[in-house]
Design a protein around this motif. Structure first.
Motif, mmCIF file in Angstrom:
data_model
loop_
_atom_site.group_PDB
_atom_site.id
_atom_site.type_symbol
_atom_site.label_atom_id
_atom_site.label_comp_id
_atom_site.label_asym_id
_atom_site.label_seq_id
_atom_site.Cartn_x
_atom_site.Cartn_y
_atom_site.Cartn_z
ATOM 1 N N GLY A 1 -43.886 -15.721 -83.643
ATOM 2 C CA GLY A 1 -42.712 -15.516 -84.483
ATOM 3 C C GLY A 1 -42.564 -16.603 -85.528
ATOM 4 N N VAL A 2 -42.751 -17.868 -85.111
ATOM 5 C CA VAL A 2 -42.666 -18.998 -86.046
ATOM 6 C C VAL A 2 -43.738 -18.876 -87.114
ATOM 7 C CG1 VAL A 2 -43.005 -21.488 -86.263
ATOM 8 C CG2 VAL A 2 -41.556 -20.585 -84.430
ATOM 9 N N SER A 3 -44.955 -18.545 -86.694
ATOM 10 C CA SER A 3 -46.062 -18.398 -87.647
ATOM 11 C C SER A 3 -45.791 -17.282 -88.653
ATOM 12 C CB SER A 3 -47.362 -18.122 -86.874
ATOM 13 O OG SER A 3 -48.445 -17.958 -87.761
ATOM 14 N N ASP A 4 -45.249 -16.165 -88.175
ATOM 15 C CA ASP A 4 -44.947 -15.041 -89.068
ATOM 16 C C ASP A 4 -43.895 -15.424 -90.107
ATOM 17 O OD1 ASP A 4 -46.748 -13.453 -87.742
ATOM 18 O OD2 ASP A 4 -45.248 -12.383 -86.533
ATOM 19 N N ILE A 5 -42.845 -16.108 -89.662
ATOM 20 C CA ILE A 5 -41.774 -16.520 -90.585
ATOM 21 C C ILE A 5 -42.308 -17.507 -91.614
ATOM 22 C CG2 ILE A 5 -39.573 -17.747 -90.760
ATOM 23 C CD1 ILE A 5 -38.958 -16.660 -87.912
ATOM 24 N N TYR A 6 -43.062 -18.494 -91.136
ATOM 25 C CA TYR A 6 -43.593 -19.521 -92.034
ATOM 26 C C TYR A 6 -44.521 -18.902 -93.082
ATOM 27 C CZ TYR A 6 -46.393 -23.389 -93.778
ATOM 28 O OH TYR A 6 -47.040 -24.262 -94.607
ATOM 29 N N ASN A 7 -45.465 -18.068 -92.636
ATOM 30 C CA ASN A 7 -46.430 -17.477 -93.572
ATOM 31 C C ASN A 7 -45.764 -16.502 -94.544
ATOM 32 O OD1 ASN A 7 -48.908 -18.734 -92.810
ATOM 33 N ND2 ASN A 7 -48.904 -17.520 -90.934
ATOM 34 N N ALA A 8 -44.741 -15.800 -94.070
ATOM 35 C CA ALA A 8 -44.040 -14.874 -94.959
ATOM 36 C C ALA A 8 -43.364 -15.615 -96.106
ATOM 37 C CB ALA A 8 -43.005 -14.077 -94.161
ATOM 38 N N ILE A 9 -42.857 -16.801 -95.836
ATOM 39 C CA ILE A 9 -42.150 -17.573 -96.865
ATOM 40 C C ILE A 9 -43.115 -18.356 -97.752
ATOM 41 C CG2 ILE A 9 -40.551 -19.506 -97.229
ATOM 42 C CD1 ILE A 9 -39.072 -18.587 -94.701
ATOM 43 N N PHE A 10 -44.131 -18.973 -97.147
ATOM 44 C CA PHE A 10 -44.956 -19.920 -97.902
ATOM 45 C C PHE A 10 -46.340 -19.389 -98.293
ATOM 46 C CE2 PHE A 10 -41.805 -22.630 -95.921
ATOM 47 C CZ PHE A 10 -41.492 -23.516 -96.955
ATOM 48 N N ASN A 11 -46.741 -18.243 -97.752
ATOM 49 C CA ASN A 11 -48.111 -17.789 -98.027
ATOM 50 C C ASN A 11 -48.243 -16.325 -98.462
ATOM 51 O OD1 ASN A 11 -49.671 -20.150 -97.562
ATOM 52 N ND2 ASN A 11 -49.325 -19.924 -95.356
ATOM 53 N N GLN B 1 -46.907 -13.674 -100.956
ATOM 54 C CA GLN B 1 -46.067 -13.345 -102.102
ATOM 55 C C GLN B 1 -45.748 -11.850 -102.190
ATOM 56 O OE1 GLN B 1 -44.815 -15.678 -104.258
ATOM 57 N NE2 GLN B 1 -45.682 -17.203 -102.864
ATOM 58 N N GLU B 2 -46.544 -11.025 -101.519
ATOM 59 C CA GLU B 2 -46.403 -9.576 -101.668
ATOM 60 C C GLU B 2 -45.444 -8.941 -100.656
ATOM 61 O OE1 GLU B 2 -47.834 -8.247 -104.241
ATOM 62 O OE2 GLU B 2 -48.774 -10.184 -104.714
ATOM 63 N N LEU B 3 -45.157 -9.638 -99.581
ATOM 64 C CA LEU B 3 -44.325 -9.063 -98.524
ATOM 65 C C LEU B 3 -42.892 -8.874 -99.018
ATOM 66 C CD1 LEU B 3 -44.406 -8.225 -95.504
ATOM 67 C CD2 LEU B 3 -43.629 -10.550 -94.959
#
Length: 459
Positions: A410-420, A422-424
């Protein structure tokens, strides 16, 4: 925007003792009791890293020593009684009569020789007028030592203390040392001791730090004169090594100077927060009745413990985090109909957990912070969130299948969605929590962490 740091003024020293703000009152009492039990002079190092409150601690000790026997100030008397409760406690710190002086070594490290500034320090203390003749003689002998060992002339200082005084002239340095120490003994109260507090030694230039230690060792050899050094021994060891070379054993060298090393105890963080004005403002924004029950406070405390922040670092961390966070969480706590409860849960994760973590990283390790905002956070840094009992509790509370939650993912998903990513367009955490256009928060978080956000609280 107001700083939380307390300056060691008399009023603040009194307040810090009467409220026991750092929880160190008992440690002050133990140190003063130890000083009262010493038959001979001592050289004591109060060891603590930068920002842990060493200066405040020794000035608290000095305040009590200076007023242990008599004081016309009721507030100071109350502070003395707080440190030494009951007749027995007071009697334990009245076995010896002390006279004190405070010397900030860092303020003087541009001077050529410490003897001059140490004598000047003694000459400007509150009690120096009562010992004028002794100080004049100490100045004269000190001047002779300096004339024989350096190019410094203390004649001007001697003249300030007594007009038309002639400096002693002597060629025998050992005799001068003996005369100097005999004279210094008279600065101590009758059947008492003179305590000289040496502060900020670890901040001095290597040449001055070494010279100060060695001058004290060589010239201040008197059973009635004790020294208490406030310093970071690890930093001081590096200073000594810089002076003598990388192969030199700094710890063995310092062991020659200190009879006793006392490590400054960790502060009581909860007491400190309770007694530091406005430091819990943002937490009160969540829960006015008990701000220390909020996720914000509890997670910030986890970060403080994880990074082992000193008192000064805690002050800076909260000053920045409160300023960055306060106005961002207001619409989450006081919704005005522009966002759904599920979206507010997503923003809560971002501003109540991610933003304080970024502020802590920015302060503790700028390289880790830069990696974090560039999308390259390490597993160790992300695990600060996933292993947090308070983030885990909140994350599970807003999840659908609470029994089978993978917090690390969950933490990884949130972090990557915000910082990595751009298309989500939307990150759904559960039916109760989602984040719309998560990448928009990257700039918002960075701006908030840099206090460049329009939402920054500056008053």
């Amino acid at each position: 925007m107001k700083k939380y740091d307390m300056q060691p003024t008399t009023d603040n020293l009194i307040l810090s003792i009467t409220k026991d703000i750092t929880g160190r009152n008992q440690n002050i009492y133990y140190l003063l009791r130890l000083l009262n039990e010493q038959d001979e002079a001592m050289s004591i190092a109060i060891n603590g890293s930068w920002g842990t409150g060493k200066t405040f601690f020794i000035k608290q000790c000095q305040l009590i020593l200076d007023n242990a026997f008599s004081c016309k100030n009721d507030k100071i008397t109350q502070a003395v009684q707080t440190i030494c409760p009951g007749e027995k406690g007071l009697a334990n710190i009245q076995k010896t009569h002390f006279r004190t002086a405070y010397y900030d070594a860092w303020e003087h490290d541009n001077e050529e020789d410490p003897i001059a500034s140490l004598i000047r320090c003694l000459a400007t203390t509150d009690w120096s007028t009562r010992a004028k003749e002794t100080l004049v003689k100490a100045t004269q002998i000190g001047a002779s030592i300096l004339n024989a060992t350096t190019h410094i002339d203390l004649e001007s200082l001697a003249k300030k203390l007594r007009n038309n005084s002639n400096l002693l002239k002597a060629d025998n340095i050992e005799l001068l040392k003996e005369q100097f120490n005999t004279t210094l003994a008279k600065l101590a109260p009758e059947q008492g001791k003179l305590i000289i507090f040496i502060d900020e030694l670890d901040r001095c230039k290597p040449t001055y730090a070494v010279k100060l230690l060695e001058r004290i060792k060589h010239y201040f050899n008197n059973p009635n004169v004790s020294f208490i050094f406030s310093t970071d021994l690890e930093q001081l060891r590096h200073t000594i090594t810089q002076y003598y070379g990388s192969k030199f054993n700094g710890y063995q060298y310092l062991d020659r100077f200190f009879n006793l090393v006392v490590s400054l105890p960790e502060p009581d963080i909860d007491r400190y927060f309770d007694n530091t004005k406005n430091i819990l403002d943002t937490a009160r924004h969540f829960e006015k009745s008990d701000p220390k029950s909020t996720y914000y406070y509890l997670f910030c405390k986890e970060l403080i413990n994880h990074f082992s922040f000193s008192i000064r670092q805690i002050n800076h961390f909260y000053l920045k985090t409160n300023s960055a966070t306060y106005n961002l969480i207001d619409p989450i706590l006081n919704p005005q109909g522009f966002s759904s409860p599920a979206e507010r849960h997503g923003r809560f994760i971002i501003y109540d957990f991610l933003l304080p973590l970024m502020n802590a990283l920015n302060q503790a390790d700028i390289n880790e912070y830069n990696n974090f905002i560039s999308g390259n956070a390490s597993k160790e840094i992300l695990s600060i969130l996933s292993s947090s009992q308070y983030f885990t509790k909140y994350y599970k509370d807003i999840s659908d299948n609470k029994a089978n939650i993978d917090v690390i993912k969950g933490v990884s998903d949130i972090y990557n969605a915000i910082f990595n990513d751009q298309e989500l367009t939307s990150l759904k955490i559960s039916n109760e929590c989602y984040i719309e256009y998560p990448s928009q928060y990257k700039k918002r978080l960075i701006d908030a962490c840099n206090l460049m956000s329009p939402e920054t609280r500056i008053n």
